[in-house]
Write a protein that holds these residues in place. Structure first.
Motif: not given
Length: 871
Positions: A30-31, A34, A73, A75, A78, A84-86, A107
């Motif tokens: 996930a990272l 991102f 993090v 999240e 989506d 999802r990591v933002v 993000a």
């Protein structure tokens, strides 16, 4: 230690929410996704140059221990509902253990929404807990956004240009400026997040059945009956129309955007229904359904799952297990209450649906109009604190009513309520006042600090008016909305029945009101228009012959009296006089006077007419309004700067085991915070005790050194010892290590202490001390941190104030010294939450200062439950 299980929720400037958590090894993919999603510019600014994005770049962020380093993090879900990591924020401790480097990335599509500021806030909190004192950051000069984040937090940022980068450094101490900036961000963000609840353009009621008598069906019909200023859509499995309105089988079928979804389906269906609503873009959910935390462990787990789902979509939630929400500005009645909501300027939040219904019915009877009503139920998310943030700037609300059963973040409540109450009165009623549920406590301070005493302290500090009964809540709300605010506590009682006047006078005294002597010119004016037999003292008895003309002639001079802040007019109609004429006179003065005129007009058979029902009702309502006037005159106060050795105190606590500190540890901890202490020595044997006594000088006190012992109750103290033989005998009798002190006398014996309340946090106490501390009681309490005004009130009010001022000819104590001691205790409790109980008893307070003679301190590092909400 911070682990991957920790969750923290933050609210952003646009009203959306995010959940933060520490990283763990399973976040590698996930990272990486991102980091790969960041624009080349964002990569350049974060890592200060061109760099290849790959697994090697993500790897350093995967091990968060909360001590050496921490990565948080954020999240969001989506379009497919997958997290999802933002955002990513990190600190890494440097070679100097008091400093850490901090950095973060967001993000691209979510930048400029305040995520960076929230990451920095939370990283700073965790760093302080790890003993880190300063953050440093290396920022490219062109990275204006990150530089603005550092500047906007309220920290005193130092900048210098070094080899092509801007080096930023600042202390993490939570200053008043940092707290003020954080509260300001919270206020605007929370208010924005609640807009869809109070001003929705469209509402969907999910679970609105066409069958009469169902909760969802009746709630939707209430929306229609209230003539909602917007579009309303029922949703049910078959799409059956409700109340003549076209229905849908899912919120995803509704053609227009829905602002607010009210969910009224069985509890086990709520998660799926909420997921559908959130996926459709709805950001405000009101869950009326029951079957959550109020039902036990399984329900609590379902509630946590619901909240996590709401956070994953950046949304807000009212409930579950609530009555609904009403907003008269939009003519929205999204509740299943039978009564309509008369429009007005009072906002009401209730944690109990049943009590909310009762108050609504009584409000209609009393003509009290509402601007909003919210039943917060289990308050998994939206709480009274949030509602206060919204109502503070709401142009439709003048007065706020709260029914509370519990507090989520009492210290934040104190700050928000204290700010709101400066412009809008807050009336609260709180259940659970008895000591039946109080926790067991071993120290005097903890034993005295019952939950209700702490709630009273919280309300007093925040300027919240506390009603004892539902009638008192309504009576005071009527006064505050319909009458001018009293300038003070001086009341005049006007009556045509002496018995009523006496009852009212007694009630006024109980309510903290005074009955002043009337000015000579007022008495002269009244004498000209009243019978000779009338009593012109206060209460003013006009006798049973008084009529409307008498009341009209008397009220004018009475209200003009400079000694009078308010008038309570009582009238029992005699046989020859109807009440309506007197009521008309009183109403005319109520509307035309700048001072409040409270009327109690009763029929001869005892049934109430207009105004207040009984003299006691009027007196209690006026007493609360006068409390508000006194609080508004109270200075805001400031928290003083103190020279303390925080690191030294932290070292004592970190080195100690859980439980009661031994005398050396306790003495060292208090010395670090500058608490004035009697010189003492710890002696392991009688010979050492004799040597210590010779060093300190006679007379001497010998006490047991057993940690946490109540010395006087266990026989572990010997006073006024004047020879080495006395010291040796006392030491031998007690056995084991003993404390040897110089015998100090004189001054008032006081108790000063702190306790970490599991709900309210650090509480500071000051009360009568000595062996009878708990029997005498009457300790004063305040929540830390203490302002100078709070600390002065602790030592100048109640029985403490009597002792400090000099009891029965004793000299007055050094008030400034006591205030300084309390500030130091408050600072210790705020900085060292592991100190769960601390007693200084007695503290000898004399004209030349104060000194603590005995101490008991308990450490407990046990985990304390906390809400994921950070605002």
């Amino acid at each position: 230690m911070v682990t991957g299980e920790v969750r923290e929720d933050v609210v952003l400037k646009d009203g959306s929410t995010l959940r933060l958590r520490p990283t763990c090894p399973s976040d590698a993919d996930a990272l990486l996704v991102f980091l790969e999603g960041l624009s080349p510019e964002s990569i350049h600014l974060r890592f200060q140059g061109g760099i290849r994005v790959g697994a090697h770049l993500a790897a350093p962020f995967l091990q968060s221990d909360g001590d050496r380093m921490l990565s948080l993090v954020a999240e969001l879900a989506d379009s497919d509902g997958h997290a999802r990591v933002v955002a990513l924020g990190t600190f890494v401790r440097l070679r100097d253990p008091a400093r850490a480097e901090v950095a973060f990335a967001v993000a691209d599509e979510l930048q400029r929404r305040g995520i960076g500021s929230r990451l920095l806030e939370r990283l700073a909190v965790h760093a302080r807990r790890a003993g880190i004192e300063r953050f440093v950051a290396q920022v490219l000069p062109e990275n204006g956004a990150m530089l603005r984040v550092f500047g906007d937090t309220g920290f005193e940022v130092q900048r210098r240009y070094v080899e092509g980068v801007v080096e930023v450094e600042f202390e993490l101490a939570p200053s008043a400026g940092v707290l003020e900036r954080t509260d300001r961000r919270d206020h605007s963000a929370v208010a924005a997040s609640l807009e869809p609840f109070f001003r929705p353009a469209s509402v969907a009621v999910i679970g609105a059945s066409a069958r009469r008598g169902t909760i969802g069906g009746e709630l939707f019909r209430n929306v229609l009956a209230g003539d909602f200023d917007g579009s309303a859509s029922p949703v049910n499995p078959k799409g059956t129309p409700v109340g003549g309105s076209h229905a849908y089988t899912s919120v995803t079928e509704i053609p227009e955007r829905v602002d607010l979804a009210v969910i009224c389906v069985p509890g086990d269906q709520v998660i799926d229904v909420a997921r559908s609503a959130l996926s459709a873009g709805i950001r405000a959910l009101c869950v009326v359904s029951a079957g959550f935390a109020e039902t036990g462990t399984a329900g609590a787990a379902r509630q946590e799952e619901l909240l996590a789902l709401v956070r994953a979509h950046g949304a807000r939630l009212i409930g579950p297990n609530c009555l609904g929400i009403a907003s008269t500005g939009k003519r929205l009645n999204a509740t299943f209450a039978r009564s309509a909501f008369p429009p007005g300027r009072v906002a009401f939040s209730s944690q109990s649906g049943a009590l909310g219904l009762a108050l609504l019915e009584q409000s209609e009877r009393r003509g009290l109009g509402l601007s909003a009503f919210v039943s917060i139920g289990n308050k998994a998310d939206v709480s009274s604190n949030d509602l206060l943030e919204f109502w503070e700037d709401d142009p439709d609300t003048d007065v706020v009513l709260l029914y509370l059963e519990s507090f989520g973040n009492p210290r934040k409540f104190a700050r928000v309520a204290g700010r709101v109450a400066r412009s809008k009165p807050i009336l609260a009623m709180r259940s659970g006042r008895s000591q039946a549920g109080a926790r067991a406590a071993a120290s005097h301070t903890a034993a005295l600090a019952g939950s209700d005493a702490v709630v009273g302290a919280l309300f007093r500090q925040a300027g919240v008016l506390r009603a004892e009964t539902l009638q008192e809540l309504l009576d005071t709300a009527v006064l505050l909305t319909a009458l001018p605010a009293p300038a003070g506590e001086r009341a005049a009682i006007l009556t045509n029945a002496g018995g009523l006047g006496i009852l009212c006078a007694d009630a006024c005294e109980s309510a903290g009101l005074t009955l002043p002597e009337l000015a000579p010119e007022t008495r002269a004016a009244l004498a000209r228009v009243t019978p000779v037999e009338a009593s012109l003292a206060n209460p003013i008895d006009l006798l049973g012959s008084a009529n409307a003309a008498t009341y009209e002639a008397v009220l004018g001079p009475l209200l003009a009296d400079p000694n009078v802040d308010a008038v309570i007019a009582l009238f029992v109609p005699p046989v020859v006089e109807e009440p309506h004429a007197v009521e008309a006179v009183l109403e005319r003065f109520r509307r035309g006077s700048t001072k409040p005129v409270l009327s109690v007009v009763m029929s001869a058979d005892g049934s109430p007419h207009e105004g207040f029902d009984y003299p006691e009702s009027a007196a209690r309502a006026l007493g609360l309004a006068a409390q508000r006037a006194a609080w508004l005159r109270r200075p805001l106060g400031t928290v003083p700067e103190l020279e303390v050795d925080t690191a030294g105190g932290r070292g004592v606590v970190d080195a100690a085991a859980d439980g009661w500190l031994d005398p050396r540890e306790a003495h060292a901890l208090l010395e670090a915070y500058g608490i004035p202490l009697v010189a003492e020595r710890t002696a392991a044997t009688p010979d050492e005790a004799v040597a210590a006594a010779a060093e300190l000088g006679f007379p001497i006190v010998v006490k047991t050194a057993e940690p946490g012992a109540h010395k006087s109750e266990s026989g572990g103290v010997a006073l006024d010892l004047r020879s080495t033989e006395d010291v040796r005998r006392a030491s031998e009798r007690m056995g084991g290590p003993v404390i040897v002190q110089r015998y100090v006398t004189g001054g008032a014996e006081l108790l000063a202490g702190v306790v970490q309340d599991p709900v309210f946090g650090p509480i500071v106490a000051c009360g009568p001390g000595g062996v009878l501390a708990e029997l005498i009681g009457s300790a004063n309490f305040a929540l830390a941190p203490l302002t100078d005004v709070d600390a002065n009130e602790l030592v100048t009010t109640g029985k403490v104030g009597t002792l400090v001022a000099g009891w029965r000819g004793a000299p007055a104590a050094d008030r400034a010294g006591l205030v300084d001691l309390l500030h130091r205790l408050a600072r210790l409790a705020a900085e060292l939450p592991e100190v769960v109980e601390l007693d200084l008893n007695p503290v000898l307070a004399g004209p030349d200062g104060c000194i603590a003679v005995d101490m008991r301190i308990r450490i407990d590092r046990g985990a304390r439950p906390s809400s994921p909400k950070t605002w």
